[in-house]
Scaffold this motif. Sequence first.
Motif, short mmCIF file in Angstrom:
data_model
loop_
_atom_site.label_atom_id
_atom_site.label_comp_id
_atom_site.label_asym_id
_atom_site.label_seq_id
_atom_site.Cartn_x
_atom_site.Cartn_y
_atom_site.Cartn_z
N SER A 76 0.83 -1.22 0.00
CA SER A 76 0.00 0.00 0.00
C SER A 76 0.86 1.26 0.00
O SER A 76 0.52 2.27 0.61
CB SER A 76 -0.96 0.01 1.20
OG SER A 76 -1.80 -1.12 1.18
N GLN A 77 2.00 1.19 -0.72
CA GLN A 77 2.93 2.31 -0.73
C GLN A 77 2.35 3.53 -1.44
O GLN A 77 2.66 4.67 -1.10
CB GLN A 77 4.23 1.89 -1.41
CG GLN A 77 5.36 2.91 -1.27
CD GLN A 77 5.79 3.08 0.17
OE1 GLN A 77 6.08 2.09 0.85
NE2 GLN A 77 5.81 4.31 0.66
N PHE A 78 1.47 3.32 -2.39
CA PHE A 78 0.90 4.46 -3.12
C PHE A 78 -0.02 5.28 -2.22
O PHE A 78 0.01 6.51 -2.26
CB PHE A 78 0.17 3.98 -4.38
CG PHE A 78 1.08 3.40 -5.42
CD1 PHE A 78 1.87 4.23 -6.20
CD2 PHE A 78 1.17 2.02 -5.61
CE1 PHE A 78 2.73 3.71 -7.17
CE2 PHE A 78 2.02 1.49 -6.56
CZ PHE A 78 2.80 2.33 -7.34
N SER A 79 -0.82 4.61 -1.40
CA SER A 79 -1.69 5.35 -0.46
C SER A 79 -0.84 6.13 0.54
O SER A 79 -1.14 7.29 0.86
CB SER A 79 -2.62 4.38 0.28
OG SER A 79 -3.59 3.84 -0.61
N ARG A 80 0.22 5.51 1.05
CA ARG A 80 1.09 6.22 1.99
C ARG A 80 1.79 7.38 1.31
O ARG A 80 1.90 8.47 1.88
CB ARG A 80 2.11 5.25 2.58
CG ARG A 80 1.52 4.33 3.65
CD ARG A 80 2.63 3.74 4.52
NE ARG A 80 3.46 2.82 3.76
CZ ARG A 80 3.21 1.52 3.64
NH1 ARG A 80 2.12 1.00 4.19
NH2 ARG A 80 4.01 0.73 2.96
N GLY A 81 2.31 7.13 0.09
CA GLY A 81 3.05 8.19 -0.59
C GLY A 81 2.19 9.37 -0.98
O GLY A 81 2.59 10.53 -0.79
N PHE A 82 1.00 9.10 -1.49
CA PHE A 82 0.09 10.19 -1.89
C PHE A 82 -0.73 10.72 -0.72
O PHE A 82 -1.48 11.68 -0.87
CB PHE A 82 -0.83 9.71 -3.02
CG PHE A 82 -0.16 9.61 -4.36
CD1 PHE A 82 0.23 10.75 -5.04
CD2 PHE A 82 0.08 8.36 -4.93
CE1 PHE A 82 0.84 10.66 -6.29
CE2 PHE A 82 0.70 8.26 -6.17
CZ PHE A 82 1.09 9.41 -6.85
#
Length: 231
Positions: A76-82
């Motif tokens: 879930s790196q995209f949710s954390r990054g964005f």
Amino acid sequence: MLATADPELDNGPRTDRSATMRMCAVSREVRPVEELIRFVLSPQGEVVPDLKRKLPGRGLWITASRTRVAEAVRRSQFSRGFKRDVRAAQTLASDTENLLVRSAVEALAMAAKAGQVVAGFAKVEEALTGGQARSRVLALIHASDGAADGIRKLDAMVRQRGGNHGESPPFPVVTALTSAELDLALGRANVIHAALLAGPAGKTFLSRSQILVRYRMADDDKTAGAAKNSG
């Protein structure tokens, strides 16, 4: 240069045009932008690969590696990054690879239209061994599913041409595309061998095929020297 306020997200393609290095959101390693893929959000909140680094909005960068992209989805790196809930398809890693293939096919088609590709064993052999075309060969292309015998013969010609007897060939040998993909690019059937001739369009194809190979092969620092010499 890197954005100081948020090392993971850039400030958009217009403000970060001069950036040459970015941080991978998964590995946290700073790499040249040529070794990463930029991802942005669609208006619907879906994660979209931005292969040309031109799509609007802030971008998250991931090492150009199928393994890294799949890991980003899994963690879930995209949710954390964005810093918001986003939709990252479980197939994002393979979808990105398909886009890289299509990008390479389109670039090869443009090179062919510019007269910078010759196809077929006999024409490739002629380009490698004689006349003015010989000095213009930029790369040798084989279908990844081509017969080993023909590939071996042409590769031997390349080594003889370079006079290096078994060492690396004097220019890239690209094996990133299947025969069907070469057919699509060149508008003809059963393409197994082709030679890429010097010119701007040919260089674009080489660049795109290299990142495709890197994406398939790279893992941490194993960034495919094969991308430069074996496609």
